[in-house]
Design a protein around this motif. Structure first.
Motif, PDB file in Angstrom:
ATOM      1  N   GLU A 166       0.751  -1.019   0.051  1.00  0.00           N
ATOM      2  CA  GLU A 166      -0.028   0.180  -0.058  1.00  0.00           C
ATOM      3  C   GLU A 166       0.761   1.305   0.065  1.00  0.00           C
ATOM      4  OE1 GLU A 166      -3.746   1.767   2.551  1.00  0.00           O
ATOM      5  OE2 GLU A 166      -2.353   0.651   3.609  1.00  0.00           O
ATOM      6  N   GLU A 167       1.772   1.366   1.029  1.00  0.00           N
ATOM      7  CA  GLU A 167       2.645   2.528   0.896  1.00  0.00           C
ATOM      8  C   GLU A 167       3.667   2.640  -0.241  1.00  0.00           C
ATOM      9  OE1 GLU A 167       7.045   3.087   3.086  1.00  0.00           O
ATOM     10  OE2 GLU A 167       5.336   2.370   4.676  1.00  0.00           O
TER      11      GLU A 167
ATOM     12  N   GLU B 293      -4.737   1.591  -8.706  1.00  0.00           N
ATOM     13  CA  GLU B 293      -5.909   2.197  -7.732  1.00  0.00           C
ATOM     14  C   GLU B 293      -7.059   0.895  -7.521  1.00  0.00           C
ATOM     15  OE1 GLU B 293      -9.829   5.250  -8.114  1.00  0.00           O
ATOM     16  OE2 GLU B 293      -8.587   4.987 -10.063  1.00  0.00           O
TER      17      GLU B 293
ATOM     18  N   LEU C 250      -5.370  -0.727  -4.638  1.00  0.00           N
ATOM     19  CA  LEU C 250      -5.290  -0.062  -3.272  1.00  0.00           C
ATOM     20  C   LEU C 250      -6.720   0.152  -2.838  1.00  0.00           C
ATOM     21  CD1 LEU C 250      -3.156   3.299  -4.288  1.00  0.00           C
ATOM     22  CD2 LEU C 250      -2.718   1.334  -2.414  1.00  0.00           C
TER      23      LEU C 250
ATOM     24  N   LYS D 162       1.249   3.829  -3.173  1.00  0.00           N
ATOM     25  CA  LYS D 162       1.142   5.334  -3.070  1.00  0.00           C
ATOM     26  C   LYS D 162       1.926   6.485  -3.530  1.00  0.00           C
ATOM     27  CE  LYS D 162      -2.600   4.994   0.384  1.00  0.00           C
ATOM     28  NZ  LYS D 162      -3.045   5.137   1.827  1.00  0.00           N
TER      29      LYS D 162
ATOM     30  N   THR E 299       2.246   6.111  -7.408  1.00  0.00           N
ATOM     31  CA  THR E 299       1.047   7.083  -8.000  1.00  0.00           C
ATOM     32  C   THR E 299       1.505   8.539  -7.683  1.00  0.00           C
ATOM     33  OG1 THR E 299      -0.378   5.504  -7.100  1.00  0.00           O
ATOM     34  CG2 THR E 299      -1.310   7.304  -7.414  1.00  0.00           C
ATOM     35  N   GLU E 300       2.089   9.206  -6.593  1.00  0.00           N
ATOM     36  CA  GLU E 300       2.576  10.242  -6.605  1.00  0.00           C
ATOM     37  C   GLU E 300       3.613  10.671  -7.700  1.00  0.00           C
ATOM     38  OE1 GLU E 300       4.004  11.189  -2.581  1.00  0.00           O
ATOM     39  OE2 GLU E 300       2.357  10.356  -1.821  1.00  0.00           O
TER      40      GLU E 300
ATOM     41  N   ASP F 274      -7.755  -1.226   0.831  1.00  0.00           N
ATOM     42  CA  ASP F 274      -8.857  -0.549   1.665  1.00  0.00           C
ATOM     43  C   ASP F 274     -10.007  -1.645   2.152  1.00  0.00           C
ATOM     44  OD1 ASP F 274      -7.587   1.851   1.869  1.00  0.00           O
ATOM     45  OD2 ASP F 274      -8.612   2.647   0.201  1.00  0.00           O
TER      46      ASP F 274
END
Length: 181
Positions: free
Chosen positions: A27-28, A94, A97, A31, A34-35, A101
């Protein structure tokens, strides 16, 4: 088609993360990726450019992310590029992720309203959705003036249309059906 691709690759990565007990790490790192993809438009431009050879795209990804992400994620990026799926990478990430979630008991709720909502209204909507779904809700809001009034909420594949636009369309369909009958 893109949704199917995102689901296939995203599910594979999610299942691998669960199997190897690396959900939080995956997950980390997703992200972070994605950034980078969103901040560096040129990066995605090169990955999607038809004249850049696949080997150069892979080398760029490996040079950028080597030793920053686990080999499983890097492998997924490389496979997606080899298969010509670079333009689907953000959707794949996405999807994964969203699965993470969901595993953690969270759900994204996309709320569209005709005008900007106050913090109190957002909190009320969030509380009602959490009560209804039994999950921790992550609100993603947008303004859509075409709704005229009310709200449209999407959680996963469920859509709650409580907008004036939606009600007008429903009445229009009813009237049309009566006319045909």
């Amino acid at each position: 088609m893109a949704e199917l691709i995102a689901k296939r690759y995203g599910t594979a990565l999610f299942e691998l993360a669960v199997e190897t007990n690396q959900v939080d790490l995956v997950e980390e790192q997703l992200k972070l990726i994605t950034e980078i993809f969103l901040a560096e438009k040129d990066f995605m431009g090169v990955l999607n450019h038809p004249k850049v050879v696949v080997e150069n795209k892979i080398a760029m990804v490996e040079n950028t992310f080597n030793k920053k992400i686990i080999k499983e994620i890097l492998g997924l990026l490389v496979i997606a590029i080899k298969k010509g799926r670079a333009n689907d990478l953000l959707d794949i990430i996405e999807y994964c992720l969203d699965e993470i979630d969901s595993l953690k008991g969270n759900a994204k709720a996309y709320v569209s309203s005709a005008q900007e909502l106050t913090n109190e209204q957002l909190e009320s909507i969030k509380n009602k959705l959490e009560e209804t779904t039994g999950k921790k809700i992550i609100l993603i809001t947008s303004v859509d003036e075409t709704l005229i009034g009310g709200l449209m909420v999407r959680i996963g594949d469920r859509i709650i249309d409580n907008s004036i636009k939606g009600k007008i369309e429903a009445i229009s369909k009813e009237l049309y059906a009566i006319q045909l009958g």
